[in-house]
Design an enzyme around this catalytic site. Structure first.
Site, PDB file in Angstrom:
ATOM      1  N   PHE A 160       0.848  -1.187   0.000  1.00 49.49           N
ATOM      2  CA  PHE A 160       0.000   0.000   0.000  1.00 49.49           C
ATOM      3  C   PHE A 160       0.888   1.244   0.000  1.00 49.49           C
ATOM      4  O   PHE A 160       1.775   1.387   0.832  1.00 49.49           O
ATOM      5  CB  PHE A 160      -0.898   0.026   1.231  1.00 49.49           C
ATOM      6  CG  PHE A 160      -2.055  -0.939   1.174  1.00 49.49           C
ATOM      7  CD1 PHE A 160      -2.094  -1.952   0.228  1.00 49.49           C
ATOM      8  CD2 PHE A 160      -3.098  -0.840   2.082  1.00 49.49           C
ATOM      9  CE1 PHE A 160      -3.162  -2.837   0.178  1.00 49.49           C
ATOM     10  CE2 PHE A 160      -4.173  -1.721   2.037  1.00 49.49           C
ATOM     11  CZ  PHE A 160      -4.210  -2.723   1.089  1.00 49.49           C
ATOM     12  N   GLU A 161       0.626   2.153  -0.929  1.00 46.40           N
ATOM     13  CA  GLU A 161       1.389   3.385  -1.044  1.00 46.40           C
ATOM     14  C   GLU A 161       0.434   4.567  -1.140  1.00 46.40           C
ATOM     15  O   GLU A 161      -0.780   4.411  -0.983  1.00 46.40           O
ATOM     16  CB  GLU A 161       2.320   3.314  -2.271  1.00 46.40           C
ATOM     17  CG  GLU A 161       3.318   2.158  -2.228  1.00 46.40           C
ATOM     18  CD  GLU A 161       4.220   2.095  -3.447  1.00 46.40           C
ATOM     19  OE1 GLU A 161       4.334   3.115  -4.164  1.00 46.40           O
ATOM     20  OE2 GLU A 161       4.827   1.035  -3.695  1.00 46.40           O
ATOM     21  N   GLY A 162       0.978   5.730  -1.413  1.00 47.84           N
ATOM     22  CA  GLY A 162       0.136   6.912  -1.623  1.00 47.84           C
ATOM     23  C   GLY A 162      -0.726   7.230  -0.421  1.00 47.84           C
ATOM     24  O   GLY A 162      -0.236   7.429   0.688  1.00 47.84           O
TER      25      GLY A 162
END
Length: 325
Positions: A160-162
Site C-alpha cells: 500500500f502506497e500513496g
C-alpha cells in the site's frame, strides 16, 4: 505465552523506599515459530504480470531460480474504497509474449515445487486501497482469497502506497488504532491468516515514510502529514504472523535514524540505519510508546531493479576522481 509471540518488558526495582525508574523496554519472542521454508538470506522480486513496463514482459516460467519469493504485481481495486481486488494477466495487446493462464498456473506450481513462494502483491504506485468500511473489508477478504485460490498462491504482499493508509487526529497508540482504514486492514489480514493457517506467507513493502519516519513524526499525533508512520499499527498487529517486512529503501527523503542523524538513500549507511530501526525498535514520535523491534528473520530491505527506478542511482566513485577506488 503462545508460541512465536512477541512481548516487551520494562523492569523496575521496588522496596520500602519506593520504586525505581523503569529500564528501557526490551523485546523477546517465544519459541515455536513456523518455518517459512525460506533461506536465511532470501531474494524477493516483483514480477510485472498484470501490465507491461520498460523491462518488457517476463513469463513466470522464465523467472530466475534465484528468486525465493515472487510477488505478482499488482492486484488493484475496482475503486479505491471498494475493497474489491482484481488481478488478470497482461493483455496480449500490451504484452505480445504473455503466456496463457493455464501455462501461467502450471509455471507457478513448478516454482513452488522448487520451494519458491508466489504471492499476490496488492497496491503499488497506482493501486490505492482504502478499506474505509467493514463492507470494503469483507470484499477485500473474499476477492483476495478468490485470487489466491484461483492460482494456488502462497500468500499476500501488502504494498500500500500513496494515500491508502493514514491516521485520524488523536489516533496516537499504534497498539490499539482507531482509524477505520487501519482497523479494517488489520482485521482483513487476520481473516486471511485464519483462513489459510500457518502456511500463509505475509509480506509488506511500505515506504520509509510510513515506517521509520514514525520515529520523528506520527500522523495521529499531529504536527505533519497524517500518513507518517501509518504502517506501524498494521506491522505491530500482524508481527506474529508477518513473514517478511521489506521496506523500500528508495523513494525516500532523508530519514532520522536511532543516532538522531539524517540518513540519505543511495549508500550502504542508509540500509544499515533503516534496518537497525526495525531490529532495535524505536519510540514513536509524540506518543512516548515504544515500537518493539522485529525478529531478524522478518527483516529485509527493498532496492529498485534499475538505475531509473525509484529515483535513485548508486555507482562506485570514478577512477578520475578516486584513483584508488
Amino acid at each position: 505465552l503462545t508460541a512465536c509471540s512477541s512481548h516487551s518488558y520494562s523492569v523496575a526495582a521496588y522496596n520500602t523506599a519506593g520504586e525505581s525508574a523503569k529500564t528501557a523496554e526490551a523485546s523477546a519472542t517465544t519459541t515455536g515459530c513456523v518455518n517459512s521454508g525460506l533461506p536465511k538470506h532470501a531474494l524477493i522480486g516483483y514480477l510485472h504480470t498484470s501490465f507491461a513496463n520498460g523491462s518488457g514482459y517476463i513469463r513466470m516460467a522464465d523467472v530466475p531460480d534465484a528468486w525465493d519469493i515472487i510477488d505478482l504485481a499488482f492486484g488493484e481495486p475496482s475503486s479505491p474504497t471498494s475493497g474489491n481486488i482484481h488481478f488478470t494477466l497482461c493483455p496480449v495487446s500490451e504484452c505480445p509474449n504473455v503466456e496463457t493462464e493455464a501455462a501461467f498456473t502450471a509455471a507457478i506450481k513448478a516454482k513452488q515445487a522448487k520451494g519458491k513462494k508466489v504471492l499476490l502483491s496488492i497496491g503499488g504506485q497506482n493501486g490505492q486501497v482504502q478499506l474505509t468500511t467493514t463492507a470494503a473489508r469483507d470484499a477485500f477478504v473474499s476477492s483476495v482469497a478468490a485470487i489466491i485460490d484461483r492460482y494456488g498462491l502462497d500468500g499476500l504482499d501488502v504494498d500500500f502506497e500513496g494515500h491508502s493508509l493514514y491516521l485520524n487526529a488523536g489516533d496516537t497508540d499504534f497498539r490499539s488504532p482507531t482509524t477505520p482504514v487501519i482497523v479494517n486492514l488489520i482485521s482483513a489480514l487476520k481473516s486471511l491468516k485464519a483462513r489459510y493457517g500457518a502456511k500463509f506467507v505475509l509480506t509488506m513493502a511500505p515506504e520509509t515514510f510510513f515506517v521509520q519516519v514514525g520515529y520523528q513524526f506520527y500522523g495521529g499525533a499531529g504536527g505533519g502529514d497524517n500518513r507518517t508512520g501509518a504502517y506501524l499499527p498494521v506491522i505491530h498487529a500482524m508481527r506474529d504472523d508477518l513473514t517478511v517486512l521489506h521496506v523500500q529503501d528508495y523513494n525516500s527523503g532523508p530519514v532520522t535514524g536511532l543516532d538522531n542523524q539524517y540518513h540519505t538513500m543511495g549508500d550502504a549507511s542508509f540500509h544499515i540505519a533503516m534496518t537497525d530501526m526495525l531490529k532495535a525498535g524505536f519510540t514513536v514520535a509524540g506518543t512516548g510508546i515504544r515500537f518493539p523491534g522485529l525478529r531478524p528473520d522478518q527483516i529485509a530491505f527493498g532496492e529498485p531493479s534499475s538505475p531509473t527506478s525509484g529515483n535513485i542511482h548508486f555507482t562506485l566513485c570514478p577512477v578520475s576522481e578516486c584513483p584508488n577506488v
